[in-house]
Design a protein around this motif. Structure first.
Motif, PDB file in Angstrom:
ATOM      1  N   THR A  97     -15.119 -16.571  12.520  1.00  0.00           N
ATOM      2  CA  THR A  97     -15.113 -14.897  12.451  1.00  0.00           C
ATOM      3  C   THR A  97     -15.109 -14.234  13.563  1.00  0.00           C
ATOM      4  N   GLY A 141     -24.348  -9.973   6.021  1.00  0.00           N
ATOM      5  CA  GLY A 141     -24.156  -9.538   4.731  1.00  0.00           C
ATOM      6  C   GLY A 141     -25.052  -8.133   4.628  1.00  0.00           C
ATOM      7  N   THR A 305     -17.573  -8.543   5.873  1.00  0.00           N
ATOM      8  CA  THR A 305     -17.541  -9.268   4.724  1.00  0.00           C
ATOM      9  C   THR A 305     -18.887  -9.473   4.331  1.00  0.00           C
ATOM     10  N   VAL A 307     -21.352 -11.853   3.366  1.00  0.00           N
ATOM     11  CA  VAL A 307     -21.802 -13.196   3.661  1.00  0.00           C
ATOM     12  C   VAL A 307     -23.180 -13.127   3.856  1.00  0.00           C
ATOM     13  N   GLY A 310     -24.167 -14.667   7.290  1.00  0.00           N
ATOM     14  CA  GLY A 310     -23.256 -14.859   8.413  1.00  0.00           C
ATOM     15  C   GLY A 310     -23.494 -14.244   9.603  1.00  0.00           C
ATOM     16  N   SER A 313     -18.059 -10.689  11.576  1.00  0.00           N
ATOM     17  CA  SER A 313     -17.395 -10.712  10.457  1.00  0.00           C
ATOM     18  C   SER A 313     -15.784  -9.840  10.900  1.00  0.00           C
TER      19      SER A 313
END
Length: 321
Positions: A97, A141, A305, A307, A310, A313
């Motif tokens: 990422t 996220g 994104t 996620v 995460g 991103s």
């Protein structure tokens, strides 16, 4: 909202925590950090930047670095395959990422000596080690829920310093100071408003695009890697803390790399304030358009994104004029 933000001189807020931290400002469980500054009122006011409808992408292609990404990151892979007997295609992408344009999230870089991330989160909280339950705390996220949307300003340091006849070496450790950035804003006639999303065109992408493959290979083999970026200083930190909700640039580290102090700005911004760091944004078309129309402010829409847990991103970002 600006009057509710503590002064930079009031930091650290958590006196038992690391230097310059703002832990607890938005609550002990907060995962948005300075994105809390992007209130509905501030975003609504920023919509007035949309005057012509012109839209400019500022994401570098995900595969832009090919098989030579910096910092040893994995390259982007794309597999397109047909699904016979239908005339249908699917594809699979695998990538780091942070191998192209990115927002660094709050799990990326912690205080190194204290081993703590934003609001005191630990590696154990993230990885579920040493008897601590694994969680998605501080994951990217959380930023996806409302996105990173508001008034963006481009400070085109590259254009300004070229006109000044100042040298710039993108692949050497060097400082862009707070005074430099303030001078760019003044020269452009760009008003800085509280909650703005700061975008800095340092000249890295222009320099990178002129390198041969052999020159890129030589640069990426350096230990440590070296880049010009914003300096590690109280002046830069106060400038960012006082004005902005996030900051991004066109080079791999935002700050001068490696750090020239006993701390990195990544520690303070990400782990201390929850302040999003954007890197490797492609600002060439944006810079050209801003110069053409004589306006360096715009409405920025970025959708990280979604996620849970995460680390980072792609920004999925567009500037709208």
């Amino acid at each position: 909202m600006a009057d509710k933000i503590p002064k930079f001189s009031d930091l650290p807020l958590d006196k038992n925590g690391p230097h310059h931290n703002a832990w607890g400002l938005y609550g002990k469980d907060d995962e948005l950090g300075t994105l809390n500054r992007l209130s509905d009122d501030i975003v609504k006011a920023a919509a007035s930047e949309v005057q012509t409808g012109t839209r400019i992408n500022i994401d570098w292609p995900l595969d832009a670095q090919g098989d030579l990404p910096f910092f040893g990151r994995q390259q982007f892979h794309k597999e397109v395959y047909q699904k016979p007997p239908r005339i249908v295609n699917d594809d699979v992408w695998t990538f780091n990422t942070q191998s192209s344009s990115q927002w660094d999230g709050l799990r990326h870089f912690g205080y190194q000596k204290e081993e703590k991330f934003y609001n005191g989160v630990t590696l154990d909280n993230i990885h579920g080690t040493n008897g601590v339950e694994k969680s998605n705390v501080n994951g990217i996220g959380a930023w996806a829920q409302q996105g990173i949307c508001g008034r963006g300003i481009l400070l085109d340091y590259h254009e300004w310093r070229t006109a000044q006849g100042r040298e710039h070496h993108a692949f050497k450790t060097g400082n862009i100071t707070a005074d430099d950035l303030k001078a760019v804003a003044k020269d452009q006639g760009t008003e800085i408003k509280f909650g703005d999303i700061l975008i800095i065109r340092s000249g890295y992408m222009d320099a990178y695009n002129k390198l041969s493959r052999e020159e890129v290979e030589k640069e990426r083999m350096k230990q440590p890697l070296t880049f010009t970026g914003i300096e590690q200083s109280d002046e830069i930190m106060e400038f960012l803390w006082t004005n902005f909700s996030a900051a991004g640039a066109d080079h791999p580290s935002l700050e001068a790399w490696p750090t020239q102090k006993d701390y990195a700005l990544h520690e303070v911004l990400l782990a201390g304030w929850g302040f999003p760091i954007g890197e490797l944004f492609d600002l060439e078309a944006l810079g050209a358009h801003c110069k053409k129309i004589g306006r360096w402010s715009f409405f920025l829409v970025s959708k990280p994104t979604n996620v849970p847990g995460g680390v980072a991103s792609p920004p999925n970002a567009v500037a709208i004029f």
